[in-house]
Each structure stands twice: as structure tokens, then as C-alpha cells.
Scaffold this active site. Structure first.
Site, short mmCIF file in Angstrom:
data_model
loop_
_atom_site.label_atom_id
_atom_site.label_comp_id
_atom_site.label_asym_id
_atom_site.label_seq_id
_atom_site.Cartn_x
_atom_site.Cartn_y
_atom_site.Cartn_z
N ASP A 107 0.77 -1.25 0.00
CA ASP A 107 0.00 0.00 0.00
C ASP A 107 0.80 1.30 0.00
OD1 ASP A 107 -2.54 0.91 -0.38
OD2 ASP A 107 -3.06 1.05 1.73
N HIS A 147 1.84 4.28 6.40
CA HIS A 147 1.70 4.93 5.09
C HIS A 147 0.51 5.89 5.02
CE1 HIS A 147 -0.49 1.09 4.84
NE2 HIS A 147 -1.35 1.75 4.10
#
Length: 973
Positions: free
Chosen positions: A110, A379
Site C-alpha cells: 500500500d 503509510h
């Protein structure tokens, strides 16, 4: 914290509870889990003893598999290597201590773009294969067509095949199951629907639950799944297909998931002759094992990364390099304080075993900051791509951890000085927290680097007449001047010279009589209208120190040129602030948001008039420039404070003299503006930019022309370093937080400092991702100019000196001031300072507290026998990491391997009796770590690769770019 609670309540706890229950019901079922933060919350607060037993069993059977195993799935663009290692180590320590397991595969699906530091880290952590997904859409299409989504990645040019890793890039469907089913307008494969916030629905009916598998539709379901599997098979070289089942926030009702999928898999396998496919539940490890056993020869990829990342023509994910700059700054400040606190505490425990401070309590204080710094590497954390509520959670956790570690460091100083117990010590980490106005005070300054450092620390004071004395009562060079920030206080700059991992104590006194601190005098120049500057009569104002002469053009009040005095090189250099105007209405075109940067056109200069003030003293000159939108404007949104230092005789001023320090003040911005500082030079750089990869290595960034969106697609992350150069001269920028950086013209480098955006994209509105950030940001950048040889020697040590500025703690001076013990007079904390050569960095010196055995067989046995129950933390094991800062061939001297005698390096902490070399996160003995060796054209013989050699007598040779990790044990523990 609130957000974590909410996610646990809405779905995360249910994932682990129901998945464990369902895995126990069917031997064929499997599941992979990544982030330890949620798992640990479940394990500690939710799981029953029975569930814990079942997790142990499932791990043993290989049906539950932890992949990556860090606290979070970290961002790859804007994080620092130290923090990536910290969060991995934090998760791995828990998994090894609790289960005796060590993750061996990655699932980095991701993060928005892939860095080439990551394959190196995962290799060093003992992984056998790496998996990524988000890379440029056009590049992915090309790799897919040519069956090149799998390769052996040599992420580090210097470590090359020694730390290479097999890498799998997911195809165009990425990591979520394609939900379209042609036989129904409902979705398929997501039988539990979508998680509902903040409360799970009372009746158990979730939104968007997929069409259940029934006798009437099972054949159609099977056909759909098989067709997708076959489409994907064509893009890979082997007949094994990884078919990811799941997506974000899935499996909170694992029962309905598995019961439907069981039927489907059975049906396909019963009709495998017809379908030409067999299917089974698998972990990532199962998939990579299948590929590995095919024994194919793979192509090698060099150290080129996959940044930046675009998903469509006008979707360049380069905005997040700068989004929420304040969070990025605090995250790095917290990381740097943690680094200082760890080594400070480690030395204290070693030297004061019978101390008055509770060690377990102290470790908890450090752990609160370890957790906060680890979690923000997510993230959707440090990237600035979270909602304000979640951003506040990260900030609160960081501030709480910072407060704890400051408190701990202050109490250690206090204990070691045996000061009166009513005395006052509190700490401030290099932001200009006020000292104690109107009373005499002392400051304790700790240097967290393992080098001797000469630098300035700043203290706010309430008088101009000041003197500063060291431990022996000798005057210390200092300068006091009006403060940029406030009209009621002054800034006192103190020149400190401190050995590695040591502290010094300085007393500050307000005086009526003679004083030692020189006073910086201010000269204000007339505000200039830069649009009407008279080019004929150029008047230049010089500011000079031993290394540079900087000229300012008095027609415009802007910088004009910098001369590096030693080589006598002059570079024309001007700086201006510009703004990109961006669109926030999806009906009108591409938008900028937390993730994306989509400029309407070229950047527009923000100011037509510049004010100038020069404050000069014996030690420092500060040039203050204020940028106004026009000549009549009273307020400014932009300012630059440029500082140049002059170091007196008898001090090592090499680093200090060679940096031009700039602090910017930017904001509050207008809506849909992105602010950049553009530095333009006459260097013929051919528009080639260099940026660092996570503070670990340098990437070459040639300017690329695209059909569309060229500006945004030429932005890159700068975590610590960016530079431009011509054949002889290099201009280097060093940063204390991440920024987007680009070279939009020959001889130019621009840094994005701040963004304030709003848009009406429904998805962004639903998640409150509109980045209406009205803050003022104050980032710092150091400029270094010189020949390539000179900058090569300076920039790595300077970058770390900026990252790890000394920690300043304040205390009140009582009348009868406490006498310091003799050995402290000579400025080392305890015994001898800890010092490494300038091409090495002591990256970690800490007491992790883990209770696991470093003998693997013994650790597995202990877990099996249930001996790994809660006990006191282990204070006898010290974690040490040493990193070589240079690449092979980068510098004739500094690129050489270095021999380090660990016993003598640490002799100030006590007598070393045992050194064990470990994998990066500490869970493997390097001598038993045998990673898979994938066949490549270059190295056809497939076997297991072994990494490094440690001699018996704790002398190690550290080669370029190596990061070496050790457990160290001392006598008398």
C-alpha cells in the site's frame, strides 16, 4: 489513541477474533496478518487464553502467517531509515518473544511508490522475498505485458548481490479482489460487506454484502474467478498465480467469508479438468515457496526505485511528500529525541546500577515514544494522508512520548548531579522553549552523536546583558540578540563543544557589570519593490564568514550570489517563494489533495516587495527577509532567516562554518495554494537532480518530459538531502523533515514547504481528506556549497548533525550551587566518551528490554513450554547498530572499510564480555541466517547466501553501506 479504539471497536478486534475461530474449523483455511499494532492491542486486551493457545497452534501449523511483522506497514517515500528499522524491530521483538517466530516475507502493498532502501532493509532483516504493488501505472502495464513483474532487486549499489531480494510486483488488479461479477449487479467475493463506523450494525447486516454462493450461481461464480486467474497467469512466468482475497478493513466476519469461499474452491477443484485450474488457500510464504522451487533464472534490477508514483495521467502522488508539514516535523523531532534518550538511558543504567530511578518505569517512558514514533511511520501517518482526527491522535501520542522522555532525561541528570531534591530541571528539545526568564539558570546540553560536535544551541532569555560559563567557571562564547519570534525576549546563542554521547553544563547569568556574550546589532534596510528594481546601479551587501561570502542585492533585498572562499568559486544564486495554484472542483478538472499534486500551471511568485534586516555580532550574522505581496502590505506570509556562523580560534568550526542555515516561516496560506521556495543558480545542471532515499542512499533524478502533468511527475521526496551540481560545483540542501523537491529548470532546485487545499471529491469529503491546513510552518534547511570533494566530506556528517541536534535541558541555579563530581568537569557523561570515525554512524545504542533467548532452539523451547510469561524486562542486553555512511568508490578515504574494536568503543560503559552479531531487527543470529538464494543470470548457482563475518575478539570490519547489528553484554550483570 481514540482512533485506534474506534477501529478496534468497529472491525479490527473482530478480524482476529473471527479469523482465529474460523481457521480452527477447517484445516485447509489460511490467513496472513501484517501490522502488529492492531494485533498487539487484540492480544493484550481482547484475546482469551483459549484464543491465545489457538494462535500458537495456527502459527505452528503455518496456517496463520505474519508477514513483514513491523508495528505498521510503513511509508517508503518520506520516512527515515532509522524509523523504518525502529518500527520493524519493535514488531519483530514482540513476535519473537511471544511466539518464537520471525517473519520472512514482505507484503508492502500500500505505500505510494517503492523505495530501493526497502529491499535492502528487508534483506538485512532476513526476508526471503519482497512484494510491492503501487508503481507507475504506465510502467506496470509495460512490465505486465513483458512478464517482468518479478525480478531480483539489488537495492544498494554497494551491497549489491550480498543483500539482494526476490521481488514480486502485483499486477493491475493490485491487492484487492476484483469485485465485479457479470451475472449480478451485486458485488462478489466480499461476503462480509464493508465495515461500518463507529459501531458494528446491531443485526449483523453490513452494507454491500456480496451475493452468497448458492447451488444456482456456483458455476457462474467459479467461471468468473477462473477467468480472472487465467487473465493474470498470462502476465507471469510460472503457472502459480497469487490471487489476493480481501481488501482494506475486511474479514471482520470471517465466518461468512470462509463458508462461501470453501464451497467455491471445492467446486473448482472437483471440476479442475473442465476449468484447467486447481485452487487452494495459501499464505504469501506458500506462494513464494512455489515460485522458488521452480528454480528459474531471474533478471536483476539495480538500485533504481519506483518513485514518484502515478495512477493515471493527472494523478501524480507527489503531494504527500509535503502534506501536514508540522506532523512531519514533530515526527522527526520525536525520533531524534528518542535516539538521544535511548543512548542517555543506556549509559546511565550501565554506570549507575544502584540508581534511584526505577528502571522499569524509565523503560516504559522510552517505550511510549518508541510506539508513537513507530506508529506514525504508517503509510497514512507521516504521509499526511489521514483525517484531522487521526492526525491529532498521532500528534498526541508523539507529544506524550516526547514529554515522557524529556522527563526521564531530566531526572537522570538530576540523579547524577545529586542536586537538592527541590531543584528544578526540565527539558526542551531545540525548539525555542523559553528558559526561565529573570533568574539565573543552567542548561545541560547532551550530544547524541558519537562524534565530537561544535555547534550553537539557542536559549530564550529576558535580558540583553548575559554571561555564560562552563563547569570550571570559564566564560563561553555566546551571542544575544533580539528574537525573531517575540518582542519581549532575546535569543541567546551558546557555542558548545561536546564529545560523543556526552553532556556539558553551562550556567547563564544576567549581569549588570561586564559580560561575556556579545550583542548582535540590528540594521533594518528599506523595503524594496522588486518589480521596479533598478538594474543599472547594483549595490551589493556582503555577509562574510571563514567559508563563504554571501552577497545581497540592495535593489531587491534578495540574495545575489555565494562565493565559497577556499576554492574561490562564485555561484549566482537567488531565492524566491512561489505558489502553485490548484483546482479544488472535480467538475473543473484534476484536483490536488493530501495525496495528489495537480498544478493548474507554472508556479506564480508570491511577493512584489521584500523587507530586509541584518543582525550581526562576533559569532553569527542573521539575515531576516520578509516577503510582502505588494509595497503597501503590512503583513507577510513568508519570511527567511539566514544564519552564518563565525567560529573563534581554538574551536573546530569546519561543519559550522560550512553551513548556511535557513529557517523559513510560511503560512497561513490561502486555499488551494502550494508553497515552494525556488533556488535558482547559474550552475549548468542539465536539470539533473539528486535526492536521498530515506536518508540512506542517493538517487539520480533526471528531468522527464511527459505528455501531461510534467511538473507534478518530476517531484521527488527529499527526506534528508537533495543537491544539484555542474562539473565542478555542488549545491546541497539538508532538511530536518521531509519535503517534495524538484528541478523545474536548468540550475534550479525547488522545495515544497507547505500546502493548503480543499476539494469536493466525494471520497475525500467522506473521509475528511481535504487538507485545509491553516498552520504556519517553520522548517529548517542547511545549504552547503562547494566542490564535489568538499561537499562529499561534509554532507553526511552535516545531515546527521541537523537530524540529531543537541538536547537542551534547563534548570534553575540555586544560591549554593551543587558541585559536580570531578569526572563530569571534563564534559563526558560517565567515563570516556563514545566516538566513531566520521564515515561511521552509531545508529542505535539502547536497552530494548526483550526477554527472549538469543539461542533460537532455547527460545522456541521456552515458548513451547509456556515459559515466556510476563517477567521483568532484561536490562543486561544492549542493542548496538553501526552504519557505514559511504558508498563504494564515493570518496578515496571515507569509502574505505573501517575496523572497529567494540570493546574499546564501549569501554566507557563498562567491560564488554560478549558480543553477538544479529540480523537487522535482532531476531536472528547472523551465523544461522541462511536466506534463499534466487538464481540470476549473473550468479547461476543457487544456494543459501550468508552475509557477514565477525571476529571472535569483537573486532569488526564495517564495509561501505553496511548496517551491522549487535547484542552486547557487560561484566557484572
Amino acid at each position: 489513541f481514540f482512533f485506534l479504539q474506534e477501529s478496534m471497536h468497529a472491525y479490527a478486534a473482530n478480524v482476529y477474533t473471527t479469523v482465529v475461530e474460523e481457521l480452527m474449523k477447517g484445516k485447509q483455511r489460511k490467513f496472513i496478518a501484517v501490522e502488529q499494532e492492531f494485533f498487539r492491542l487484540w492480544w493484550d486486551a481482547v484475546a482469551t487464553d483459549t484464543q491465545k493457545q489457538q494462535v500458537h497452534q495456527l502459527l505452528q501449523e503455518g496456517r496463520l502467517e505474519f508477514v513483514i511483522g513491523g508495528q505498521v506497514m510503513h511509508d517508503e517515500a518520506v520516512t527515515l531509515i532509522d524509523d523504518q528499522i525502529l518500527q520493524l524491530t519493535e514488531g519483530h521483538g514482540f513476535l519473537y518473544e511471544t511466539f518464537g517466530i520471525r517473519p520472512q516475507f514482505s507484503w508492502h502493498i500500500d505505500p505510494f511508490g517503492a523505495s530501493s532502501t526497502t529491499p535492502t532493509l528487508f534483506s538485512l532483516a532476513g526476508f526471503n522475498a519482497h512484494l510491492i504493488s503501487r508503481i507507475d501505472y504506465d510502467l506496470k502495464a509495460d512490465m505486465q505485458k513483458n512478464k517482468k513483474l518479478q525480478f531480483v532487486w539489488q537495492g544498494s549499489p554497494s551491497l549489491s548481490e550480498r543483500q539482494e531480494i526476490f521481488t514480486h510486483v502485483m499486477d493491475q488488479y493490485s491487492y484487492c479482489t476484483p469485485s465485479q461479477i457479470p451475472f449480478s449487479n451485486r458485488s462478489g467475493f466480499y461476503w462480509n460487506g464493508i465495515a461500518a463506523f463507529p459501531d458494528p450494525p446491531k443485526d449483523g447486516v453490513y452494507p454491500n454484502m456480496s451475493l452468497p454462493v448458492t447451488d444456482t450461481n456456483i458455476h457462474l461464480y467459479a467461471k468468473t474467478m477462473v477467468a480472472n486467474i487465467k487473465e493474470r497467469a498470462a502476465w507471469f512466468r510460472t503457472s502459480d498465480v497469487l490471487w489476493p482475497w480481501g481488501c482494506d478493513k475486511q474479514f471482520f466476519n470471517a465466518s461468512v467469508q470462509y463458508s462461501n469461499m470453501d464451497l467455491l474452491l471445492d467446486y473448482i477443484n472437483k471440476h479442475s479438468d473442465e476449468f484447467g485450474v486447481t485452487v487452494q488457500y495459501a499464505t504469501v510464504g506458500d506462494y513464494f515457496q512455489a515460485i522458488y522451487s521452480r528454480n528459474l533464472t531471474w533478471e536483476i534490477r539495480d538500485s533504481q526505485d519506483f518513485l514518484p508514483y502515478s495512477t493515471e495521467t493527472f494523478q501524480a502522488w507527489t503531494g504527500f511528500y509535503t502534506s501536514r508539514s508540522t506532523l512531519k516535523g514533530i515526527a522527526r523531532r520525536a525520533s531524534s529525541l528518542l535516539y538521544a534518550g535511548e543512548s542517555f538511558f543506556t549509559q546511565y543504567v550501565r554506570k549507575h546500577p544502584a540508581s534511584s530511578i526505577c528502571k522499569c518505569g524509565a523503560l516504559k517512558q522510552l517505550q511510549s515514544l518508541r510506539w508513537a514514533v513507530s506508529e506514525v511511520q504508517h503509510h497514512d501517518g507521516i504521509t499526511g494522508t489521514e483525517s484531522p482526527k487521526v492526525k491529532d491522535m498521532y500528534m498526541n501520542n508523539l507529544m506524550y512520548g516526547i514529554f515522557n522522555v524529556k522527563k526521564l532525561m531530566a531526572s537522570i541528570i538530576f540523579d547524577m548531579n545529586n542536586a537538592k531534591k527541590n531543584g528544578e530541571v526540565y527539558s526542551s528539545v531545540y525548539n525555542k522553549d523559553s528558559g526561565i526568564p529573570d533568574v539565573d539558570q543552567y542548561v545541560v546540553v547532551y550530544n547524541p552523536l558519537a562524534w565530537n560536535i561544535t555547534t550553537f544551541v539557542t536559549v530564550s532569555v529576558s535580558h540583553l546583558a548575559m554571561s555564560v560559563y562552563d563547569e570550571l567557571g570559564l566564560p563561553v562564547p555566546a551571542q544575544v540578540q533580539s528574537s525573531v519570534e517575540s518582542h519581549s525576549t532575546y535569543d541567546l546563542y551558546i557555542l558548545v563543544a561536546i564529545s560523543g554521547l556526552s553532556y556539558r553544563k553551562y550556567s547563564i547569568k544576567a549581569l549588570n557589570g561586564k559580560q561575556s556574550a556579545c550583542i548582535g546589532r540590528s540594521v533594518k534596510y528599506k523595503q524594496k519593490d522588486i518589480t521596479r528594481a533598478d538594474q543599472e546601479s547594483q549595490q551589493l551587501l556582503p555577509v562574510v564568514n571563514n567559508c563563504y561570502q554571501v552577497l545581497f542585492d540592495q535593489n531587491t533585498n534578495l540574495m545575489h550570489s555565494i562565493t565559497e572562499r577556499e576554492a574561490n568559486q562564485t555561484v549566482q544564486l537567488t531565492q524566491e517563494f512561489l505558489e502553485y495554484h490548484v483546482n479544488g472542483d472535480v467538475m473543473k478538472g484534476p484536483i490536488s489533495d493530501n495525496y495528489l499534486f495537480a498544478p493548474n500551471a507554472s508556479a506564480v511568485p508570491v511577493s512584489k516587495a521584500v523587507g530586509l534586516e541584518v543582525v550581526s555580532g562576533n559569532l553569527m550574522t542573521e539575515i531576516r527577509q520578509y516577503f510582502y505581496s505588494n509595497v503597501t502590505a503590512q503583513d507577510y506570509i513568508y519570511a527567511v532567516y539566514t544564519r552564518m556562523y563565525t567560529v573563534p580560534e581554538g574551536y573546530d568550526g569546519k561543519l559550522l562554518c560550512h553551513r548556511i542555515e535557513q529557517e523559513y516561516s510560511v503560512g497561513p496560506l490561502e486555499l488551494n495554494r502550494e508553497a515552494v521556495l525556488r533556488t535558482s543558480t547559474n550552475l549548468n545542471t542539465r536539470q539533473l537532480l539528486y535526492t536521498d532515499s530515506n536518508g540512506y542512499q542517493i538517487q539520480k533524478r533526471p528531468f522527464k518530459a511527459y505528455m501531461n502533468n510534467t511538473v507534478a511527475r518530476n517531484y521527488y521526496p527529499m527526506v534528508q538531502t537533495a543537491y544539484i551540481e555542474d562539473d565542478t560545483t555542488r549545491l546541497m540542501l539538508l532538511a530536518e523533515r521531509a519535503h517534495g523537491v524538484s528541478s523545474q529548470g536548468n540550475g534550479q532546485v525547488e522545495v515544497m514547504l507547505h500546502r493548503r487545499l480543499w476539494n469536493n471529491l466525494q471520497w475525500d469529503l467522506n473521509y475528511n481528506l481535504t487538507l485545509n491546513d491553516s498552520s504556519v510552518v517553520r522548517p529548517v534547511i542547511w545549504l552547503i556549497l562547494g566542490t564535489k570533494d568538499v561537499t562529499n566530506v561534509l554532507y553526511r556528517t552535516s545531515g546527521l548533525a541537523l537530524e540529531h541536534r543537541p538536547v537542551v535541558m534547563f534548570g534553575a541555579l540555586s544560591e549554593d550551587k551543587p558541585k559536580l563530581p570531578r569526572q563530569l568537569q571534563q564534559n563526558s557523561v560517565h567515563g570516556s566518551p563514545v566516538t566513531v570515525p566520521p564515515n561511521l554512524h552509531l545508529q542505535t545504542l539502547s536497552i530494548p528490554g526483550w526477554r527472549y533467548s538469543s539461542n533460537h532452539a532455547e527460545q522456541v523451547h521456552n515458548v513451547h513450554m509456556g515459559k515466556q510469561k510476563q517477567g521483568d524486562a532484561d536490562f543486561s542486553r544492549v542493542l548496538l547498530r553501526i552504519r557505514h555512511l559511504y558508498e563504494v568508490g564515493e570518496d578515496p578515504v571515507l569509502s574505505q572499510p573501517v575496523m572497529v574494536n567494540l570493546k574499546s568503543l564501549l569501554n566507557g560503559l563498562g567491560s564488554v564480555i560478549l558480543v553477538e552479531e544479529r540480523s537487522l531487527t535482532g531476531t536472528w543470529d547472523v551465523n544461522t541466517l541462511k536466506r534463499w538464494k534466487w538464481k540470476t543470470a549473473q550468479y547461476p548457482s543457487k544456494g543459501f547466501s550468508n552475509s557477514t563475518e565477525t571476529s571472535e575478539n569483537s573486532i569488526v570490519t564495517v564495509h561501505p553501506k553496511e548496517i551491522r547489528t549487535f547484542f552486547v553484554y557487560f561484566q557484572g550483570q
